[in-house]
Design an enzyme around this catalytic site. Structure first.
Site, PDB file in Angstrom:
ATOM      1  N   ASP A   7      -2.430  17.991  41.130  1.00  0.00           N
ATOM      2  CA  ASP A   7      -0.982  19.190  40.923  1.00  0.00           C
ATOM      3  C   ASP A   7      -1.337  19.886  41.610  1.00  0.00           C
ATOM      4  OD1 ASP A   7       0.916  19.964  39.380  1.00  0.00           O
ATOM      5  OD2 ASP A   7       0.295  20.945  37.779  1.00  0.00           O
ATOM      6  N   SER A   8       0.081  20.827  41.610  1.00  0.00           N
ATOM      7  CA  SER A   8       0.343  21.515  42.817  1.00  0.00           C
ATOM      8  C   SER A   8       0.032  22.829  42.274  1.00  0.00           C
ATOM      9  CB  SER A   8       2.614  21.934  42.867  1.00  0.00           C
ATOM     10  OG  SER A   8       2.735  22.293  41.987  1.00  0.00           O
ATOM     11  N   CYS A  70       1.685  15.594  38.556  1.00  0.00           N
ATOM     12  CA  CYS A  70       2.317  16.091  39.041  1.00  0.00           C
ATOM     13  C   CYS A  70       4.074  15.378  38.942  1.00  0.00           C
ATOM     14  CB  CYS A  70       1.906  16.578  40.045  1.00  0.00           C
ATOM     15  SG  CYS A  70       3.368  17.677  41.338  1.00  0.00           S
ATOM     16  N   GLU A 162       3.189  29.836  36.952  1.00  0.00           N
ATOM     17  CA  GLU A 162       2.032  30.306  37.746  1.00  0.00           C
ATOM     18  C   GLU A 162       1.554  31.578  38.047  1.00  0.00           C
ATOM     19  OE1 GLU A 162       0.283  27.939  39.755  1.00  0.00           O
ATOM     20  OE2 GLU A 162       0.314  25.929  38.587  1.00  0.00           O
ATOM     21  N   CYS A 194       7.863  17.842  33.768  1.00  0.00           N
ATOM     22  CA  CYS A 194       7.097  18.714  34.441  1.00  0.00           C
ATOM     23  C   CYS A 194       6.010  18.678  33.553  1.00  0.00           C
ATOM     24  CB  CYS A 194       7.747  19.575  35.063  1.00  0.00           C
ATOM     25  SG  CYS A 194       6.800  20.863  36.123  1.00  0.00           S
ATOM     26  N   HIS A 196       4.271  20.970  34.078  1.00  0.00           N
ATOM     27  CA  HIS A 196       4.326  22.568  33.431  1.00  0.00           C
ATOM     28  C   HIS A 196       4.445  22.361  32.266  1.00  0.00           C
ATOM     29  CE1 HIS A 196       3.069  23.005  37.684  1.00  0.00           C
ATOM     30  NE2 HIS A 196       2.517  24.711  37.297  1.00  0.00           N
TER      31      HIS A 196
HETATM   32  N1  DGL Z   1       3.558  20.365  37.486  1.00  0.00           N
HETATM   33  C1  DGL Z   1       4.286  19.900  38.408  1.00  0.00           C
HETATM   34  C2  DGL Z   1       5.597  17.980  37.904  1.00  0.00           C
HETATM   35  O1  DGL Z   1       4.581  18.029  36.804  1.00  0.00           O
HETATM   36  C3  DGL Z   1       5.238  19.806  39.881  1.00  0.00           C
HETATM   37  C4  DGL Z   1       5.523  21.546  39.758  1.00  0.00           C
HETATM   38  C5  DGL Z   1       6.142  21.880  40.853  1.00  0.00           C
HETATM   39  O2  DGL Z   1       4.831  22.133  42.134  1.00  0.00           O
HETATM   40  O3  DGL Z   1       7.364  23.030  41.308  1.00  0.00           O
HETATM   41  O4  DGL Z   1       6.597  18.320  38.218  1.00  0.00           O
END
Ligand code: DGL
Length: 269
Positions: A7-8, A70, A162, A194, A196
């Site tokens: 993931d990012s 992600c 984050e 997402c 997150h």
């Molecule tokens: N958690 C990631 C997603 O599912 C990345 C969110 C991001 O880095 O903007 O999209």
């Protein structure tokens, strides 16, 4: 033996945790590209380059299979990677399809023609890059007809998570849900597109109301990974379990420990 999870940042830990619960005998190498997070405000080219570099790092660590935990990378880069970048024998899977199969009540890999489904009005919450890609609508159209999707680009939520600022993240979730409900007053289902956002599940559910069924990916991806590995045991790969980050390991470890409420120690990727 390890499967890679990318993931990012820290959102993919929601997928990792579900995968670890579902597959206690499998080791995982988690890579957070914290230095470049968030991805959701980047261009598709940028996301593609960063995702390839991160996935290559996981291949170098011994992984045969990498899960893009992600949505932004799955939406903006996966198809292009599958069309020409992924080395022979390696596999990269995204997180969109299991979610859409659950929404459209399909079994894993059911490729029959699109059909009518019960849910007609779906709210999609995702990063600006995921919304702009329209990948969710494209994958849905392969499987279902007559579903109205209203997408809300949730700028700022990933940054707040984050940064560990959950008060700000909650306020942003409420305002994004309000904005969505002005466009679609009565969604039947909501997709947290997402990885997150499961960390804010209660805030989404409260703002949407108890009648809206909220789909979040973690458990769905855990299940489909288990299913995949029973059919492709050779993809478990080699390598030692690890948490890797391109950012500051100390800071990322502290945040991860706070999110998962257990000690997580990241090292430099
Ligand atoms: N958690 C990631 C997603 O599912 C990345 C969110 C991001 O880095 O903007 O999209």
């Amino acid at each position: 033996m390890a499967v890679g999870i990318f993931d990012s940042g820290l959102g993919g830990l929601t997928v990792l945790e579900a995968a670890q619960k579902r597959l206690p005998d499998v080791d995982f190498i988690y890579l957070a590209d914290s230095e470049h997070a968030p991805y959701g405000v980047r261009t598709a080219d940028d996301i593609y380059e960063l995702t390839c570099a991160a996935v290559q790092r996981l291949f170098d660590a011994g992984c045969e299979l990498v899960i893009l935990a992600c949505n932004t990378a799955s939406a903006a880069a996966l198809r292009r990677m599958q069309e020409g970048w992924i080395p022979e024998g390696k596999r990269v899977l995204g997180v969109f399809v299991p979610l859409i199969e659950a929404l459209t009540e399909r079994d894993w890999g059911d490729n029959s023609p699109p059909r009518e489904v019960d849910v007609k009005h779906v709210a999609l919450f995702a990063t600006p890059a995921t919304v702009a890609s329209r990948a969710f609508q494209r994958e849905l159209a392969f499987r279902a007809i007559g579903v109205d999707v209203e997408a809300q680009a949730c700028g700022g939520v990933v940054d707040a998570i984050e940064d560990g600022d959950f008060i700000l993240a909650e306020a942003m979730v409420r305002s994004h849900v309000d904005a969505l409900m002005r466009k679609m007053p009565k969604p039947q289902a909501a997709i947290l597109g997402c990885t997150h956002y499961p960390l804010m599940l209660d805030a989404f559910q409260e703002a949407l109301g108890a009648d809206v069924k909220v789909f979040s990916q973690a458990n769905l991806v855990g299940e489909s990974l288990a299913d995949y590995l029973t059919r492709h045991g050779d993809k478990i790969g080699s390598g030692e379990p690890a948490y890797l980050t391109t950012g500051d390991p100390k800071q990322v470890s502290n945040r991860a420990t706070q999110f998962l409420r257990r000690q997580i120690t990241f090292t430099a990727a």
